[in-house]
Design a protein around this motif. Structure first.
Motif, PDB file in Angstrom:
ATOM      1  N   PRO A 126       0.927  -1.156  -0.004  1.00  0.00           N
ATOM      2  CA  PRO A 126       0.032   0.060  -0.128  1.00  0.00           C
ATOM      3  C   PRO A 126       0.847   1.232  -0.086  1.00  0.00           C
ATOM      4  N   GLN A 127       0.260   2.563  -0.090  1.00  0.00           N
ATOM      5  CA  GLN A 127       0.942   3.731  -0.198  1.00  0.00           C
ATOM      6  C   GLN A 127       1.409   3.803   1.258  1.00  0.00           C
ATOM      7  N   ARG A 128       2.153   5.180   1.426  1.00  0.00           N
ATOM      8  CA  ARG A 128       2.558   5.387   2.568  1.00  0.00           C
ATOM      9  C   ARG A 128       1.366   6.050   3.451  1.00  0.00           C
ATOM     10  N   PRO A 129       1.214   5.379   4.722  1.00  0.00           N
ATOM     11  CA  PRO A 129       0.042   6.232   5.187  1.00  0.00           C
ATOM     12  C   PRO A 129      -0.222   7.482   5.342  1.00  0.00           C
ATOM     13  N   ARG A 158      -2.859  -4.744  -0.540  1.00  0.00           N
ATOM     14  CA  ARG A 158      -3.545  -6.287  -0.589  1.00  0.00           C
ATOM     15  C   ARG A 158      -2.342  -6.951   0.059  1.00  0.00           C
ATOM     16  N   PRO A 159      -2.958  -7.729   1.243  1.00  0.00           N
ATOM     17  CA  PRO A 159      -4.242  -7.607   2.000  1.00  0.00           C
ATOM     18  C   PRO A 159      -4.233  -6.126   2.638  1.00  0.00           C
ATOM     19  N   PRO A 160      -5.391  -5.922   3.260  1.00  0.00           N
ATOM     20  CA  PRO A 160      -5.605  -4.518   3.987  1.00  0.00           C
ATOM     21  C   PRO A 160      -4.567  -4.319   5.034  1.00  0.00           C
ATOM     22  N   ALA A 161      -4.028  -3.199   5.264  1.00  0.00           N
ATOM     23  CA  ALA A 161      -2.922  -2.904   6.241  1.00  0.00           C
ATOM     24  C   ALA A 161      -3.506  -2.982   7.752  1.00  0.00           C
ATOM     25  N   ASN A 162      -2.795  -3.292   8.640  1.00  0.00           N
ATOM     26  CA  ASN A 162      -2.832  -3.113   9.955  1.00  0.00           C
ATOM     27  C   ASN A 162      -2.518  -1.798  10.654  1.00  0.00           C
ATOM     28  N   LEU A 163      -3.366  -0.939  11.189  1.00  0.00           N
ATOM     29  CA  LEU A 163      -2.947   0.378  11.738  1.00  0.00           C
ATOM     30  C   LEU A 163      -2.696   0.332  13.098  1.00  0.00           C
ATOM     31  N   THR A 164      -1.633   1.129  13.640  1.00  0.00           N
ATOM     32  CA  THR A 164      -1.293   1.255  15.088  1.00  0.00           C
ATOM     33  C   THR A 164      -1.102   2.594  15.275  1.00  0.00           C
ATOM     34  N   TRP A 165      -1.286   3.052  16.457  1.00  0.00           N
ATOM     35  CA  TRP A 165      -0.876   4.388  17.072  1.00  0.00           C
ATOM     36  C   TRP A 165       0.061   4.605  18.090  1.00  0.00           C
ATOM     37  N   PHE A 166       0.874   5.526  17.936  1.00  0.00           N
ATOM     38  CA  PHE A 166       1.903   5.536  19.036  1.00  0.00           C
ATOM     39  C   PHE A 166       1.858   7.473  19.330  1.00  0.00           C
ATOM     40  N   LEU A 167       2.213   7.732  20.671  1.00  0.00           N
ATOM     41  CA  LEU A 167       2.794   8.967  20.959  1.00  0.00           C
ATOM     42  C   LEU A 167       4.360   8.890  21.326  1.00  0.00           C
ATOM     43  N   ALA A 216       1.423   1.964   9.612  1.00  0.00           N
ATOM     44  CA  ALA A 216       0.647   0.816   8.761  1.00  0.00           C
ATOM     45  C   ALA A 216       1.747  -0.391   8.887  1.00  0.00           C
ATOM     46  N   ASN A 217       1.237  -1.465   9.195  1.00  0.00           N
ATOM     47  CA  ASN A 217       1.864  -2.736   9.359  1.00  0.00           C
ATOM     48  C   ASN A 217       1.496  -3.728   7.959  1.00  0.00           C
ATOM     49  N   PHE A 219       2.561  -6.822   5.045  1.00  0.00           N
ATOM     50  CA  PHE A 219       3.494  -7.972   4.703  1.00  0.00           C
ATOM     51  C   PHE A 219       4.329  -7.295   3.443  1.00  0.00           C
ATOM     52  N   SER A 220       4.082  -6.652   2.743  1.00  0.00           N
ATOM     53  CA  SER A 220       5.031  -6.316   1.512  1.00  0.00           C
ATOM     54  C   SER A 220       5.928  -5.067   1.894  1.00  0.00           C
ATOM     55  N   TYR A 221       5.853  -4.519   2.968  1.00  0.00           N
ATOM     56  CA  TYR A 221       6.856  -3.493   3.300  1.00  0.00           C
ATOM     57  C   TYR A 221       8.255  -4.028   3.528  1.00  0.00           C
ATOM     58  N   PRO A 222       9.339  -3.651   3.014  1.00  0.00           N
ATOM     59  CA  PRO A 222      10.711  -4.141   3.283  1.00  0.00           C
ATOM     60  C   PRO A 222      10.863  -4.380   4.841  1.00  0.00           C
ATOM     61  N   GLN A 223      10.492  -3.318   5.822  1.00  0.00           N
ATOM     62  CA  GLN A 223      10.672  -3.321   7.182  1.00  0.00           C
ATOM     63  C   GLN A 223       9.562  -3.881   7.822  1.00  0.00           C
ATOM     64  N   GLY A 224       8.517  -4.189   7.373  1.00  0.00           N
ATOM     65  CA  GLY A 224       7.180  -4.641   7.661  1.00  0.00           C
ATOM     66  C   GLY A 224       6.275  -3.466   8.103  1.00  0.00           C
ATOM     67  N   TYR A 225       6.707  -2.272   8.040  1.00  0.00           N
ATOM     68  CA  TYR A 225       5.773  -1.188   8.533  1.00  0.00           C
ATOM     69  C   TYR A 225       6.235   0.145   7.769  1.00  0.00           C
ATOM     70  N   LEU A 226       5.432   1.179   7.940  1.00  0.00           N
ATOM     71  CA  LEU A 226       5.968   2.460   7.567  1.00  0.00           C
ATOM     72  C   LEU A 226       5.119   3.489   8.238  1.00  0.00           C
ATOM     73  N   ASP A 227       5.556   4.575   8.629  1.00  0.00           N
ATOM     74  CA  ASP A 227       5.168   5.448   9.608  1.00  0.00           C
ATOM     75  C   ASP A 227       4.498   6.649   8.824  1.00  0.00           C
ATOM     76  N   SER A 228       3.692   7.639   9.669  1.00  0.00           N
ATOM     77  CA  SER A 228       3.449   8.991   9.429  1.00  0.00           C
ATOM     78  C   SER A 228       3.331   9.665  10.686  1.00  0.00           C
ATOM     79  N   ARG A 229       3.979  10.861  10.877  1.00  0.00           N
ATOM     80  CA  ARG A 229       3.757  11.509  12.151  1.00  0.00           C
ATOM     81  C   ARG A 229       3.740  13.005  11.936  1.00  0.00           C
ATOM     82  N   ILE A 230       3.284  13.369  13.077  1.00  0.00           N
ATOM     83  CA  ILE A 230       3.071  14.838  13.204  1.00  0.00           C
ATOM     84  C   ILE A 230       3.377  15.153  14.871  1.00  0.00           C
ATOM     85  N   GLN A 231       4.240  16.272  14.832  1.00  0.00           N
ATOM     86  CA  GLN A 231       4.614  16.892  16.326  1.00  0.00           C
ATOM     87  C   GLN A 231       3.486  17.725  16.685  1.00  0.00           C
TER      88      GLN A 231
END
Length: 507
Positions: A126-129, A158-167, A216-217, A219-231
């Protein structure tokens, strides 16, 4: 009768059909295969008994009629232990996007054809979140206790990404909405999935300058996940503190009073000492107030110096006032030249010592109770004769009786005086009744028991004592003995002559 036969036949048919259905089921492993483009994928179909033929259908490929020696289609070798073992499968050496979908296998078994299916998922990255802030702050900042909303979107995976949140590195679980999955198709009619999830929470002081992360977690990401962040930038008035106590200042030298506060934006500070006000960056007599020092993440160190610290300075009350556009806060400060006060409460060492002491006391109390109940140690009865006396007493009595004949004893009966009886009554002993007063007796009576006495030997320098219990008989005058008599003591004496006497003498 016909109805019963029909019911039995129907039950038999149903049971036979179920057994055949169960026997004809094909076991396909795995049920779902996820592979990236270019990676291999294997599927195995098992019938449980010998297979006559095997046909496998893969999306985007021609039908495969497989056997262990089948080599007509390079890139799709046979997988399994042989048709005779009831196994037939295929390995796709390089998965393509068009292979996404159900993989079916058809097996010929004992004249019948049974089938099974597995789901082949060709993973698409998928695209970067994207993280979107839905709540508008003031000048890009948020105020404390205001509601904050945001959402994260992961497109076309594909399949749908699994989203998790962090502070920062802290997981966020509260305030999250249920993920929403939207299905779409690309220009090649490939199925894609977009995931949307929101977050809703109240802004806290601790959120200031921390990064809100949507991950966004997949299977197809090289590291298994990609992040998007805002301070997050949070604005708030100076935060209150309890009474500030500072120890260890040295009398006679310059005392430095430091207080760390939190505020955003940067606060303006002033000190109030004994009616004097010292603005930040200014001096007043022996007092000098410094500009707040930014420590980062909304923390500021505010300092006041006191030249030539005196004992009187330690008795004064110091007030620090900090303010910004969101409010004003006062801080009470106390200083001391003594060492730091001990921390409240007990440490681990004293607590362990107290516990051990209590256990020792309980053990001692338990031992005392047991000793008292069983008569041991200091609670034992030592009133009896000592073992040495008890052991030799029978021998002494035997020696005495060997020299004294039973028929030659003379007893002097000495009744207890009235004064002695009263003393005995006070001590809890038996006391005479009124009958004793009606039958007065002489102070001493001599009762001759027998007329033969064996004279004691000359070497017996010490008289032997014999204890006897006497039964008094009526006196010659006809007076009856008292019903209750005190304890009588008998003294054994030896007559001077060998002549026996039977008369009683009263002295």
């Amino acid at each position: 009768m016909d109805t019963k036969m029909f019911a039995k036949s129907l039950i038999s048919v149903i049971m036979l059909t179920g057994a055949l259905t169960l026997a004809q089921r094909v076991d396909v492993t795995p049920q779902q295969v996820i592979a990236r483009v270019g990676e291999p994928a294997s599927i195995l179909c098992r019938a449980g008994r010998q297979i006559q033929y095997c046909r496998i259908v893969i999306p985007g490929e021609k039908v495969l009629n497989l056997a262990p020696n089948w080599t007509q289609r390079p890139g799709f070798p046979y997988n399994g232990e042989g048709l005779q073992a009831g196994q037939c499968g295929v390995t796709i050496e390089r998965v393509k996007t068009t292979n996404h979908g159900p993989v079916e296998c058809f097996l010929g078994v004992e004249g019948d054809e049974i089938s099974g299916v597995a789901d082949l998922v060709v993973a698409l990255e998928p695209q970067r979140p994207q993280l979107e802030i839905l709540t508008q702050g003031r000048n890009g900042a948020f105020e404390v206790d205001t509601e904050f909303q945001a959402k994260c979107i992961s497109h076309d995976g594909r399949p749908p990404a699994n989203l998790t949140w962090f502070l920062d590195d802290e997981n966020i679980f509260d305030g999250l909405t249920m993920p929403e999955v939207v299905e779409s198709h690309d220009r090649n009619n490939a199925t894609l999935y977009t995931v949307v999830q929101g977050i809703q929470r109240f802004i806290r002081v601790s959120d200031d300058r921390r990064n809100l992360i949507c991950r966004a977690n997949h299977f197809s990401y090289p590291q298994g996940y990609l992040d998007s962040r805002i301070q997050l930038l949070v604005r708030y008035r100076p935060q209150p503190l309890p009474l500030v106590k500072l120890y260890g200042l040295i009398l006679g030298s310059t005392g430095l009073v430091n207080v760390t506060i939190r505020a955003n934006p940067r606060p303006l500070t002033e000190w109030h000492v004994a009616g004097n006000t010292i603005q930040q960056g200014s001096r007043n007599g022996r007092y000098e107030a410094y500009e707040p020092q930014d420590l980062g993440r909304g923390e500021f160190n505010v300092a006041l110096s006191i030249a030539g610290l005196t004992l009187e300075d330690t008795t004064k009350e110091y007030l620090l006032r900090a303010s910004n556009e969101f409010g004003t806060t006062d801080y009470q400060v106390r200083i001391s030249s003594s060492e730091a006060a001990p921390a409240a409460g007990l440490g681990v060492g004293p607590i362990i010592g107290i516990v051990i002491a209590v256990l020792v006391i309980l053990i001692i109390i338990g031992l005392i109770v047991v000793a008292r109940a069983t008569g041991r140690w200091c609670f034992s009865d030592n009133s009896g004769a000592r073992p040495s006396e008890t052991e030799h007493e029978p021998e002494a009595r035997a020696s005495l009786l060997s020299r004294i004949k039973p028929s030659s004893l003379v007893a002097k009966v000495m009744p207890v005086k009235h004064e002695a009886l009263e003393s005995q009554a006070q001590q809890g002993g038996p006391t005479p009744t009124g009958d004793d007063d009606q039958h007065p007796r002489d102070s001493e009576e001599t009762v001759i028991i027998t007329d033969e006495v064996t004279e004691p030997k000359e070497e017996d320098s010490k008289p032997n004592i014999v204890y006897a219990e006497l039964m008094l008989k009526p006196s010659p005058e006809g007076k009856a003995p008292p019903q209750k008599t005190p304890t009588e003591y008998a003294e054994i004496v030896y007559p001077k002559s060998q002549k026996s006497t039977t008369d009683a003498k009263t002295n």
